[in-house]
Design an enzyme around this catalytic site. Sequence first.
Site, PDB file in Angstrom:
ATOM      1  N   GLN A 213      39.480 -11.675 -85.422  1.00  0.00           N
ATOM      2  CA  GLN A 213      40.315 -12.939 -84.812  1.00  0.00           C
ATOM      3  C   GLN A 213      39.559 -13.710 -84.111  1.00  0.00           C
ATOM      4  O   GLN A 213      39.919 -14.535 -83.857  1.00  0.00           O
ATOM      5  CB  GLN A 213      41.354 -12.169 -84.196  1.00  0.00           C
ATOM      6  CG  GLN A 213      42.495 -11.578 -84.803  1.00  0.00           C
ATOM      7  CD  GLN A 213      43.706 -10.856 -84.008  1.00  0.00           C
ATOM      8  OE1 GLN A 213      43.811  -9.569 -83.969  1.00  0.00           O
ATOM      9  NE2 GLN A 213      44.254 -11.623 -83.256  1.00  0.00           N
ATOM     10  N   ARG A 326      49.147 -10.593 -67.657  1.00  0.00           N
ATOM     11  CA  ARG A 326      50.283 -11.266 -68.625  1.00  0.00           C
ATOM     12  C   ARG A 326      51.446 -10.340 -68.322  1.00  0.00           C
ATOM     13  O   ARG A 326      52.554 -11.080 -68.490  1.00  0.00           O
ATOM     14  CB  ARG A 326      49.791 -11.471 -69.899  1.00  0.00           C
ATOM     15  CG  ARG A 326      50.855 -12.252 -70.618  1.00  0.00           C
ATOM     16  CD  ARG A 326      50.114 -12.651 -72.143  1.00  0.00           C
ATOM     17  NE  ARG A 326      49.535 -13.749 -72.132  1.00  0.00           N
ATOM     18  CZ  ARG A 326      49.971 -14.997 -72.307  1.00  0.00           C
ATOM     19  NH1 ARG A 326      51.268 -15.196 -72.596  1.00  0.00           N
ATOM     20  NH2 ARG A 326      48.881 -16.222 -72.430  1.00  0.00           N
ATOM     21  N   PHE A 360      50.459  -9.269 -75.594  1.00  0.00           N
ATOM     22  CA  PHE A 360      49.447  -8.890 -74.598  1.00  0.00           C
ATOM     23  C   PHE A 360      49.735  -8.770 -73.287  1.00  0.00           C
ATOM     24  O   PHE A 360      49.361  -9.135 -72.275  1.00  0.00           O
ATOM     25  CB  PHE A 360      48.504 -10.600 -74.513  1.00  0.00           C
ATOM     26  CG  PHE A 360      47.353 -10.388 -74.039  1.00  0.00           C
ATOM     27  CD1 PHE A 360      46.121  -9.957 -74.926  1.00  0.00           C
ATOM     28  CD2 PHE A 360      46.657 -10.767 -72.800  1.00  0.00           C
ATOM     29  CE1 PHE A 360      44.772 -10.138 -74.399  1.00  0.00           C
ATOM     30  CE2 PHE A 360      45.686 -10.832 -72.299  1.00  0.00           C
ATOM     31  CZ  PHE A 360      44.506 -10.264 -73.108  1.00  0.00           C
ATOM     32  N   THR A 462      45.447 -17.612 -70.182  1.00  0.00           N
ATOM     33  CA  THR A 462      45.490 -17.703 -69.045  1.00  0.00           C
ATOM     34  C   THR A 462      44.012 -18.138 -68.628  1.00  0.00           C
ATOM     35  O   THR A 462      43.721 -18.373 -67.249  1.00  0.00           O
ATOM     36  CB  THR A 462      46.164 -16.435 -68.287  1.00  0.00           C
ATOM     37  OG1 THR A 462      45.856 -15.497 -68.712  1.00  0.00           O
ATOM     38  CG2 THR A 462      47.599 -16.753 -68.328  1.00  0.00           C
ATOM     39  N   GLU A 733      53.637 -14.770 -81.021  1.00  0.00           N
ATOM     40  CA  GLU A 733      54.007 -13.638 -80.009  1.00  0.00           C
ATOM     41  C   GLU A 733      55.596 -13.206 -79.632  1.00  0.00           C
ATOM     42  O   GLU A 733      56.206 -12.585 -79.567  1.00  0.00           O
ATOM     43  CB  GLU A 733      53.352 -13.451 -78.798  1.00  0.00           C
ATOM     44  CG  GLU A 733      51.627 -12.966 -79.249  1.00  0.00           C
ATOM     45  CD  GLU A 733      50.829 -13.659 -78.238  1.00  0.00           C
ATOM     46  OE1 GLU A 733      50.944 -14.776 -77.797  1.00  0.00           O
ATOM     47  OE2 GLU A 733      50.305 -12.832 -77.492  1.00  0.00           O
TER      48      GLU A 733
END
Lengths: 786, 493
Positions: A213, A326, A360, A462, A733
Amino acid sequence: MTEHTPNLKAAKITGGVATDQRHDSAHKHVAGTAVYIDDMPEPAGTLHVGLGLSNVAHGTLKNVDLSEVRSAPGVVDVLTYADVPGENDVSPSGMHDDPVFAQGKVQFHGQPIFAVVAETREQARRAARLAKIEYEELPAIISIWDLDTEKDKQVASPLTLTRGDAAAAIAAAPRRVKGRMKLGGQDHFYLEGQISLAVPGEDDEVTVYCSTQGPSETQHLVAHVLGVPSHAVTVEVRRMGGGFGGKETQANQCAAIAAIAAKKHKRAVKVRLDRDEDMTATGKRHDFAIDYEVGFDDEGNILGVDYIFALNAGFSADLSGPVGDRALFHCDNTYFYPNVHAKSAPLYTNTVSNTAFRGFGGPQGMVGAERVIDEVAFAVGKDSLEIRKLNFYDPMGAPGDRNLTPYHQKVEDCIIQRIVAELEESADYARRRREIAAFNNNSRFIKRGMALTPVKFGISFTKTESNQAGALVHVYADGSVHMNHGGTEMGQGLHLKVAQVVAEEFQIDLDRVKITATTTAKVPNTAPTAASSGADLNGMAAQDAARQIRKRLAAFAAEKYQVPTDQVVFLPNRVRVGNQEISFNDLVKQAYLNRIQLSAAGFYKTPKIHWDRAKGRGHAFYYFAYGAACSEVSVDTLTGEYVVERADILHDTGRSLNRAIDIGQVEGGFIQGMGWLTTEELWWDGKGRLRTHAPSTYKIPLASDRPKIFNVALTDWSEAYEPTIHRSKAVGEPPLPHGMSVLHALSDAVASVADHKICPRLDAPATPERVLMAIERLRAEAAPKK
Amino acid sequence: MTTVKTRNEIRFILNSEDVALGDVAPSETLLDFLRLKRTLRGTKEGCAEGDCGACTVLVGRLSGGKLVYESVNACIRFMGSLDGCHVVTVEHLRGENGNLHPVQQAMVDFHGSQCGFCTPGFVMSLYGLWMKSPEPSDAEIEKALQGNLCRCTGYEAIMRAARAISDYGKVARDPLLAERRAVTARLEALKDGSRVEIGAGKSRLVVPADVDDLAAVLEAEPTATVVAGSTDVGLWVTKHMREIAPAVFIASIDGLHGMSEDKGVITIGAGVTYTEAFATLAKRIPALGPLFDRLGGEQVRNMGTIGGNIANGSPIGDTPPPLIALGATLTLRKGTVRRTISLQDFFIAYGKQDRAPGEFVEAVHVPVPAKGENFAVYKVTKRRDEDITATLGAFWLTLAKDGTVAEVRIAYGGMAATPKRASAVEAALVGKPWTEATVEAAMAKYAEDFTPLTDMRATAEYRALAARNLLLRFYMETTGTKAPLQVSRYEAA
């Protein structure tokens, strides 16, 4: 030669944005002609790798005798840490704690110690079993459950978020509850396991075809391991057979091993893990232990909340720091906390290093939030949905001040009220609630339960520097377009969505836009395709590239036909220049003949976002995606077995680029989230061996685990608050945590055995066993004391 | 002893092509053959243990003279078991004009693929279903897909596609069905009554000509590995890298595929697959139907045999407990000598069965419950379908005229080192009135019968609790209550 004959009268192009296009590779998927890395023709002389894995969870390597391995049939070489030309490390976080091959010590059962390079894969695998390794075993930490978040070792620095004075608010609150939740991890179970094929080039060059990825990161780490500059390494991936976060960093080790062997032997080398090895040796979703304390009033208004999110990082940092972050960023889910204190603790254990997995850490944060809601609801004796609504952030545009997150970002785009109201209506919540109560009164063994859970998911990495993307667009002289960008295709339809954006920009039919493999040689320094950001970032970058070319074409046309630029209008497959229409292909041809540059590199960086981790403050997310799910289950109170009777989902993807693709993401995300919270159980034995390392023992949902009735809808009224790509919203997500509705429906059914007086505190995964044991516990607690 | 002809190659049809292979290792899988030797790479490896279905292909074989195509897992199907078969891979589906097959077009139009890696396997499973059932119910589709894992779609889109296949074309026009007669003739021509023998020592592979020949081969080579459906032996190779030579492949022996009923006893040949047995058993012993539906995935049921499930002696095999409760017997054969024992006595200890070297399970004999005999079997697993048993209880019971328990047999899987009777529980029931009070008292006796283990499937506590609760479920079921007693996928609870 086939001549392209575009429809020059069309009112609309085929395949622009906001149209339901099929996956660009669908016709190849079904025919078996879509090429995955293991399907590529191998260069002559390709060698194959088998890994030698640690048999103990923690120990020093006293003696590693590989002589029998070396002399086994077909074996060309055996690689250990000593064969690594650069640094023996693939840590994605710069912590230097992720060795390619164990050196001196092993830190989890299944850690790669050596790699056999042989003429065939079978020879490599067989030879790998012949190693004689002596360990001096050391005490191993297998679980985080009993660890101390203050004293025990952490792999990365923890994060604390504070707003107001949570301790004081809880102490002063009329009601208080304190508890602890066990939340299991999850294996990605991408159908295509980890795989890399490295082909050596001249000098220091190597090309790695890798199911990754994050091609740029794979490139940089392969270079780091080989001790060569990044420019020597090219990483390419056309498509993955699933990723889900499991190939964000976890692809790097196989890529590095393939590259080391390929450079050493000047032959192509393929590393393809067996499913058992893949599940044993590569990281998963983090399991968590969540401590919470909440103070609230008699109505159920939350006044203050305190969380500790301890997560099982495994033996190295990998992405565990950011995953813990997260979780904290989502410990509010859709709720305003007047006072909040939350901290993470990424704890070291002797298990495989856990990693990114769709959401995540976000879903784990939300699960904590929803447990707290449940506790409050049981304490005040109300339906959990009432408590949820009571504590929502203020809706978008409302004058109130209940809109500040624990990280001090103002929630400006909250639409959860409308989503929940619409879902309550379409799912017929109130009527079914009554029917379920009636059913349970009349059914001794089978009990039903239902829950409606909301989702708010923050969109942006982030890590600020990851919020950038590049694209490369070529228009060839015949008017056909070659599109490339930094995102990777893992089934989510990213390439299709970006191609739709490019087609829209040029106003040409979608089939004129060629989708090409992601490669570090075309677009450099890209972010991994993660954090749901693929279409947001790469769509914008590709749009930028297309716009540059379009601008040049427009300027050229204006000059050539002597009209003002605003009289050059791109119509479907044609361009109106003043009073005449020219086909796009003809205009391109003319531009080429007049030496107009028909290639452009596009770029995008997300505006507005900033994040100060030390202070725990910032505008961490560009925007939020919302949704809600309502699930109903039937539970057998004799065995804990259950079925999902119905699920209704309403999900927000803004002005969707492709609703068909987005519906697929929502359906798939929900089922994956449901699997995580129900039947997918990772089980380590006392020796730290993962015993659920294959589909025979690790149970992801089947077709027959789907809700019997499954209604999925997208909001048709929402649009992104910020100027995202065509005002669409990210979708990778955010739907996964809808699986929480199943966990809470199970919990609701369990609660019925004690007349809904006791919070079941149902941990996850809620296997039939956990459900039955919770039922037994509630029955015992509810029974009159002797 | 009569001598049989021998042949030193296996012969089968691969898509359109006749294939004869003289160089086949006993452990060579169909998947490796397709991908490595034929570069037919539409068929994928997802797990190499027969659980995910990414490698699904169809295998056509003559069953009682009739050509049937079944989905199987190529990853654990050995080449040695393909003699006389027609292997159909995803590459064979596209028409000569290059058009997609109706199954494929439906999957495209309904967005049935995302990453696409599992997709060829789904296409093949759906194709196998569609040929048998062109307008399948959701239950049929889900059953056909129990052995196919998809991690992307959540299956809903695949279900939509599966329901719509017949809108894209008629089964009657399907190439495989259209060519049925020709393929049947070709396969019949391959059946020359020979024994296949290839290689020696670690590469020795034998496909006996018939049952008598099997007996002769095993008598001569008593250490040989008998391979029927290879749903277990396949993993010895792919996961444990064990040597299985000499390997004797029995799947194609017609004489082991027989099923018959005589005087209320069904005799099942050792080579009868779960799929072959299903129709008869579900009709004659209805409680076995739902159990068989939850045993493996469709591909495993198409390969795996009841004989193999018994012979390998696993404590978590799903057929021994119900067959023990039913009072089944087993015929074992060595050379020309046969003996019949009670099934329950076959299981001696973990990994140890009452089977002499060179001896093999030839058939199992299952008494059909008569009127008044109550029989039920319940399987408990983490995931409803295609999962290995945590605990499985089977109950057979008759009542005396006064309502007391006359006879009872209760057998469990997953609770001990072998499939095992619950003798103390049975003793607590016999002669007592068949009431909830009696059942509750008997439930306390489970601890005397079983000391289950904790493992990745379940803890000892859960096994013990769920196992004894199954007796209560059985009791409730015999009361004829209308209240729901189990959660059900296909009926509202």
